[in-house]
Every structure is written in structure tokens, then in C-alpha cells.
Write a protein that holds these residues in place. Structure first.
Motif, short mmCIF file in Angstrom:
data_model
loop_
_atom_site.label_atom_id
_atom_site.label_comp_id
_atom_site.label_asym_id
_atom_site.label_seq_id
_atom_site.Cartn_x
_atom_site.Cartn_y
_atom_site.Cartn_z
N ALA A 1 -9.36 0.71 3.73
CA ALA A 1 -8.12 0.87 2.99
C ALA A 1 -7.76 2.34 2.85
N GLN A 2 -6.46 2.57 2.73
CA GLN A 2 -5.95 3.93 2.60
C GLN A 2 -6.17 4.40 1.17
N ILE A 3 -6.99 5.48 1.02
CA ILE A 3 -7.17 6.04 -0.32
C ILE A 3 -6.67 7.47 -0.23
N GLY A 4 -5.64 7.81 -0.95
CA GLY A 4 -5.07 9.14 -0.82
C GLY A 4 -4.52 9.29 0.60
N VAL A 5 -5.08 10.29 1.35
CA VAL A 5 -4.54 10.52 2.69
C VAL A 5 -5.38 9.89 3.78
N GLU A 6 -6.65 9.54 3.45
CA GLU A 6 -7.50 9.04 4.52
C GLU A 6 -7.83 7.56 4.34
N ALA A 7 -8.03 6.88 5.45
CA ALA A 7 -8.32 5.45 5.39
C ALA A 7 -9.83 5.24 5.40
N THR A 8 -10.48 5.57 4.29
CA THR A 8 -11.94 5.46 4.24
C THR A 8 -12.42 4.23 3.49
N GLY A 9 -11.54 3.56 2.79
CA GLY A 9 -11.99 2.50 1.89
C GLY A 9 -12.69 3.11 0.68
N LEU A 10 -13.24 2.21 -0.16
CA LEU A 10 -13.87 2.69 -1.41
C LEU A 10 -15.31 3.15 -1.21
N LYS A 11 -15.85 2.86 0.00
CA LYS A 11 -17.27 3.09 0.22
C LYS A 11 -17.76 4.49 -0.20
N SER B 1 1.86 4.98 -3.21
CA SER B 1 3.29 4.69 -3.30
C SER B 1 3.90 4.35 -1.96
N THR B 2 3.13 4.48 -0.87
CA THR B 2 3.70 4.16 0.45
C THR B 2 3.20 2.81 0.92
N GLY B 3 3.98 2.20 1.80
CA GLY B 3 3.56 0.97 2.44
C GLY B 3 3.62 -0.24 1.51
N VAL B 4 3.11 -1.34 2.04
CA VAL B 4 3.14 -2.60 1.32
C VAL B 4 2.02 -2.58 0.27
N LYS B 5 2.24 -3.16 -0.90
CA LYS B 5 1.18 -3.29 -1.92
C LYS B 5 0.29 -4.45 -1.51
N GLU B 6 -0.95 -4.14 -1.11
CA GLU B 6 -1.87 -5.19 -0.68
C GLU B 6 -2.64 -5.69 -1.89
N TYR B 7 -2.05 -6.63 -2.60
CA TYR B 7 -2.65 -7.08 -3.86
C TYR B 7 -4.04 -7.65 -3.66
N ASN B 8 -4.23 -8.38 -2.57
CA ASN B 8 -5.56 -8.98 -2.37
C ASN B 8 -6.62 -7.90 -2.21
N VAL B 9 -6.27 -6.78 -1.53
CA VAL B 9 -7.22 -5.68 -1.37
C VAL B 9 -7.47 -5.01 -2.72
N HIS B 10 -6.39 -4.88 -3.50
CA HIS B 10 -6.55 -4.27 -4.81
C HIS B 10 -7.49 -5.08 -5.69
#
Lengths: 293, 370
Positions: A73-83, A251-260
């Protein structure tokens, strides 16, 4: 519960028992509802959520949102996920909890068994520290961390949590050790044990229940902390809570509620786990000393 | 100079002086009992000997070495606490050798010492148990074992028997006495129980209000109490203390006191006690209950048994003896009669009073007059 505990329970009739259980079950359902929503929605594709029906079970079960929240998942600027942030949190929480518990135990030991002039004032000040609102110390703390060169680092965060944690851990251990017979300490002194030997060999082995209480309390507080995490960390030292916020608030892109939803459960899991593993000591420890004998 | 020397020791907490200038000196192998009611300073003094409390002024020396500023661990003492203070997380064996371990004794020697002590106290079968699994008497033994194993210069006992039930207390008392006779170590023992003090000690310090009221052998304390406090505290039932006046009759000092009904009893003192010079003085006369008895029960070796007809108020049969209460000088006076004497309350009965054993106190200062 031990069998003799039942003897002290007030006997109730079948009718009132029915009412009690019905109420308890209703409350239980009510409190579990949010968890149900989170779990259910983290296991369905986004399209099902967008189609409405938050309460319904998934038509198509999937763990993709979990995988995404964890690693892509996109966190801030990078797509690292929460790991990486999960590990940040672990690296921050474990030492902060361990050190504040040990220091709290030492403080409690000194404040009850090696009393000195003004010890109650010191304890009072420590207690006072527990109740200073977090917001008040933000700017002085930021300045301090800057001066000692810990700003924006995990050790800096550990330090902040340590400072806040010692007040509570000292309170716990002091009250617990107050019930601890001083004659044991005196006997050990005559036997030739020194300050730390008495602590390690006599006090600590009897401190199980209160140590568990302290660990649960500190772990929950430090893991769930958002304010200090948001204020004193850089992007690469952010704890889980801040990262989760960044994930959800993007604030960008679609809100992925399931990922949230999946991310939020992940953020809550460790505290849940600690409570399940050690929870039965928690109440026991909190009540310790409240009844004599 | 003794084995344990307490010289001018005092203890104050701020402005409150809990122990006034105290001088006690005992020889090696003595059994000193500090006895007194709660708050008399006896435990404080014991803790000062142990080094658990600082000494405010004065000096305490063991084997001629001043203990001021010496840590408890370095005084070569061992202590048995009232609550036994067994380490709850260690088993009995570990409890016993903890002190040796702390003093760096190697394991094989520790194990050997543990075995010897366990054998001596007959607790070998308990060595693997935790203190929580032991009875009161067993805990008591373990606590003593922990002290014995150190082979200290001085043993300190802080009311060790007060948590036991009455029967066990008597058994353990005998056992402590046996142990002392066998090991011949110096013991300082604190108790509030005057019977324990009399039975165990070779020397007693009776304490009250932070002062040592009297230091002496059990016999001295019992027969010649230094003041009315010691007289009243030691012995059970306690010594009868009642007002009287000294007079001289035919060149011999007598004590005059009022009986019930206004009659006056005249009790001649033994010869050579020199009370004649106190003629006319108001005194408090002290007589142990066993010095007031029935005519045939009186001490045949006594020079001055005097028989007084007195009114019996109450009789208290106690099995081995019957305690008979009358009044002298307006105070209740208890006599110890033989159990089979037929004496009824309400009667007048001859009381045989052994004046050899009488002691005399000043009613103002409460000190003994000799």
C-alpha cells in the motif's frame, strides 16, 4: 476461578439470572460490532464495499487487502505497506517497555525499602509527571531531543516514552512493594546480600503479577501513542500508528477501505495479543494488595 | 570488657528519644533477654545490635570490635525474625544457605553445612519445600536453621515465638534452650513474654520507656526487682504491691498494713535487713503470690513466716495451685495456696506470709528501698 471463590458469590434466582445473561449478551454483541465490521470488510473486495452493505458477509472472500496493507500500500510517497513501520514500532516499544518496567521496579524498591529524606516528595513529583498532558511537553521535548541529537530517531522516541512511562511504572511497583514484608529485606541484608542482589534475588522473583500489569499498561500506551510518534519521528522512524494515519488519510487515488480496515486491525493486533496472553494477570495484579492476606 | 558491649547507646528519631543511655555487657555464651511491653525500645536495641538501625550516640562492640558503621552483613551475626522472613521464592535448602552463598562459601561446603543444620533441627525432609508449604513450627525451625548455619558470634532473636500457638510455643522454647546449652553461642533475645524471659535467659534486661529498668540474672530480677515496674512486670501472677508503713516493735522493723474490716496486720521483717532506720515511713510492700500461702504450704526454711487472719474474697483453682484473693492496704492481694486446701470465699482464713521474700519500694520514686 478457584472452586472456593464460588462460595462467596451471591446466589441469584433463575429469573434474574436470565435477565443478567440476556443483558450481558446484548452488550457483548454491541461492543463486538465494530470488530465484526472491520474483520468482514477487510476480507472482501473494494467493489463490494462500494456497493453498500457494510454489515453483510463477503460474497467473495479474499486476503488481498491484508497483503496490500502489509507490503504494497501507498504510505506517504512510497508503496512500502505497513511492514517497515510495524518493525519501527516493535523496535521502539520493546526497549521502552522493558526499560521503564525495570526502572519502575527499581524506583519502587528504593521508595519502599531504602527510604531516605524527601522520598515522598520525589514520589509525588514522579506521580505529578504522570498527569502532565502530553501536549504541554511537545515543544520543550523537541528542543531537548534536538540538543542531545536524538530528534527524529527511534532512540529519541524510546527516550520520550521512557520519561512518560516511569511515573506509572514507579507507581505500580511502589504500591506493590509496600505490601512486601520489609523483614525479608532485612534478613537478606544480614545474610550479606547487597542492594542489587536483594532486588534481583528477593524482590524480582515475587514481582510477577505487577510486572505483567506494568508491561501490559506500558505496551498498550506506547504502541497506541500517536502524538509523540507524529511529533518526534522522521519518515523512516515513524511508528505504526502514524503510518496507519498516513495510509488512511492519503488524499490521492481511490479510498481502499478494505485495505484501511486490514491495516487498522494489524495495528491493533499486538496489544490484543499481549492482553490475551497476559490478561488474566492484569486484573489479579491490579487488585493485588487491595485485600489483606 | 565483655563479649557484647553496649556502651551509652542511644537512639533518637528526630527530637524523640526512643532509647536512653543504655549500658549492657555480656560474656560469651550468655543468653540475654530484652523484655518489656511494646514500645519500650527492646526491638530498637536489637536492630541496633544487628546494624539495621543506626546508633545515635554511644557504641556497640562485639568481641571488642566497635560495630559503629559496620554493615549488618559484616558483623558476623544472624537474626531470627518474628515473621520468620523466609524468602518465598526459594526452597528451604536455598533459604538456609543463602547467607553462606552471599558470603562466598563454595557450594560443597554450603551443602555440607546445610545437611548438618537440617539434621540438628530435624528438617531434612523439608529441604525441597517452599516456605509457603510449611507449618508455623516448621517455618520457625527453618528460620533458626538459616541463622545457625552461619555460625555467627551472636544470635539475635526478635520475638521468634510470638506467632506460634501456645502449645508449640512452649515446645519451641524448650528447644531453643536445649540448642543454647548444646551450642553455647551468645544469644540476644527480644520478647514481651516475661515467662520466656525467665525460662530462657542467663541475663535479663527489663526495659520500659526507653530505659533499661534492671539488668540481672533471672533470680535477681525475680527476687530483687529494682523498682515497682520490674516487680509488676516479671512473674505471673504478678507481684502483690500494697501500701504499708514501717514501724519498729521491740527493736525489730515491721510493716503495718490494713486488712479488710479495718484490722491491722503487723508483719515483722527478717532480721538484719536494716529497715529500722526507716521507721514511720510510708512504703509499698512487694510480696510474690508464692510468699503468701496456707500455713502448711509455707516455706520451712524461712526465718520469718507470719500468719495473718484475712478475709477471702475470691478463690481461683488453677489445677496445680489455688489462687486466693484478699485485700491488704486497700489493694487486691493474691496468694498461691496448695490445690487441696479447703478455703472458701467469704471466710476468714489464716494466710502464712513469708517476709524473707518481702521487698520494699518508695511510693514516690517507685524505686526499691534496701
Amino acid at each position: 476461578m478457584s472452586s472456593n471463590a464460588t462460595a462467596t458469590v451471591v446466589r441469584t434466582g433463575a429469573g434474574s439470572r436470565f435477565v443478567i445473561y440476556t443483558l450481558l449478551i446484548l452488550f457483548c454483541l454491541y461492543y463486538l460490532l465494530p470488530l465484526y465490521v472491520m474483520v468482514v470488510n477487510s476480507l472482501k473486495p473494494l467493489s463490494e464495499i462500494q456497493a453498500g452493505g457494510m454489515m453483510s458477509l463477503p460474497e467473495e472472500w479474499t486476503v488481498a487487502p491484508w497483503a496490500s496493507a502489509w507490503s504494497t500500500a501507498q504510505i506517504g510517497v512510497e508503496a512500502t505497506g505497513l511492514k517497515p513501520f510495524f518493525w519501527n514500532s516493535i523496535v521502539m516499544v520493546v526497549p521502552a517497555v522493558a526499560i521503564s518496567t525495570v526502572l519502575g521496579a527499581l524506583n519502587g524498591y528504593v521508595l519502599t525499602k531504602w527510604r531516605f529524606r524527601g522520598d515522598t516528595i520525589i514520589f509525588g513529583l514522579l506521580l505529578f509527571g504522570c498527569f502532565i498532558p502530553f501536549q504541554m511537553v511537545l515543544i520543550p521535548m523537541a528542543r531537548m531531543l534536538g540538543i542531545v541529537g536524538l530528534a527524529g530517531t527511534v532512540p529519541g522516541l524510546i527516550f520520550v516514552h521512557l520519561v512518560y512511562g516511569i511515573g506509572f511504572s514507579t507507581l505500580y511497583f511502589r504500591n506493590y512493594y509496600q505490601q512486601f514484608p520489609t523483614e525479608l529485606v532485612r534478613a537478606a541484608m544480614i545474610d550479606g546480600a547487597g542492594f542489587f542482589t536483594i532486588f534481583r534475588r528477593i524482590m524480582l522473583p515475587s514481582s510477577g503479577p505487577i510486572a505483567v500489569v506494568c508491561v501490559i499498561w506500558q505496551f498498550t500506551n506506547i504502541w497506541n501513542d500517536f502524538l509523540f510518534g507524529a511529533s518526534f519521528s522522521d519518515f523512516d522512524s515513524q511508528p505504526m500508528t502514524v503510518a496507519l494515519n498516513n495510509l488512511v488519510q492519503s488524499s490521492t487515488g481511490v479510498k481502499e477501505y478494505n485495505v484501511h480496515f486490514a491495516g487498522a486491525i494489524m495495528a491493533a493486533l499486538p496489544t490484543l495479543l499481549v492482553y490475551i496472553v497476559a490478561g488474566r494477570y492484569f486484573v489479579r495484579g491490579l487488585m493485588a494488595g487491595s485485600v489483606k492476606g | 570488657m565483655g563479649f557484647l558491649d553496649i556502651k551509652n547507646a542511644t537512639k533518637s528519631y528526630g527530637a524523640v528519644k526512643v532509647l536512653h543511655e543504655t549500658d549492657i555487657s555480656i560474656e560469651e555464651g550468655e543468653f540475654l533477654v530484652l523484655v518489656g511491653p511494646s514500645g519500650c525500645g527492646k526491638s530498637t536495641l536489637l536492630n541496633m545490635i544487628a546494624g539495621l538501625e543506626n546508633i545515635t550516640t554511644g557504641d556497640i562492640a562485639i568481641k571488642g570490635r566497635s560495630m559503629n558503621g559496620v554493615r549488618p552483613a559484616d558483623r558476623n551475626i544472624a537474626m531470627v525474625f518474628q515473621s520468620y522472613a523466609l524468602y518465598p521464592n526459594m526452597n528451604v535448602g536455598q533459604n538456609i544457605v543463602f547467607g553462606l552463598e552471599m558470603h562466598g562459601v563454595p557450594k560443597p561446603e554450603r551443602d555440607k553445612a546445610m545437611k548438618e543444620v537440617a539434621e540438628l533441627l530435624q528438617i531434612e525432609h523439608l529441604l525441597d519445600r517452599k516456605p509457603g508449604q510449611l507449618s508455623g513450627g516448621q517455618r520457625q525451625r527453618v528460620a533458626m536453621g538459616r541463622a545457625l548455619v552461619r555460625d555467627p558470634d551472636v544470635f539475635l532473636f526478635d520475638e521468634p515465638l510470638s506467632n506460634l500457638d501456645a502449645k508449640l510455643r512452649v515446645d519451641m522454647r524448650t528447644e531453643i534452650k536445649k540448642l543454647h546449652q548444646k551450642l553455647k553461642t551468645t544469644i540476644v533475645y527480644v520478647t514481651h513474654d516475661q515467662i520466656e524471659a525467665l525460662t530462657l535467659s542467663t541475663r535479663i534486661a527489663v526495659m520500659y520507656g526507653g530505659h533499661v529498668q534492671q539488668l540481672g540474672t533471672p533470680k535477681e530480677i525475680y527476687d530483687n526487682p529494682a523498682n515497682m515496674f520490674v516487680a509488676g512486670f516479671m512473674g505471673s501472677p504478678s507481684m502483690n504491691l500494697f501500701p504499708a508503713t514501717i514501724a519498729v516493735e521491740n527493736g525489730r522493723a515491721v510493716a503495718r498494713t490494713k486488712l479488710v474490716g479495718g484490722a491491722e496486720a503487723t508483719l515483722p521483717f527478717a532480721e538484719g535487713r536494716g529497715f529500722e532506720r526507716h521507721e514511720g515511713r510510708d512504703i509499698v510492700l512487694g510480696l510474690r503470690p508464692e510468699a503468701i500461702t496456707d500455713r502448711d504450704g509455707a516455706d520451712r526454711n524461712s526465718q520469718s513466716v507470719h500468719v495473718v487472719e484475712a478475709h477471702v474474697e475470691v478463690t481461683e483453682p488453677a489445677g496445680s495451685d489455688t489462687f486466693v484473693v484478699t485485700q491488704m492496704g486497700g489493694k487486691e492481694v493474691t496468694g498461691r495456696f496448695r490445690a487441696d486446701v479447703d478455703v472458701q470465699a467469704g471466710q476468714s482464713f489464716p494466710f502464712a506470709i513469708n517476709m524473707d521474700k518481702a521487698v520494699v519500694f518508695d511510693p514516690e520514686t517507685e524505686a526499691r528501698i534496701s
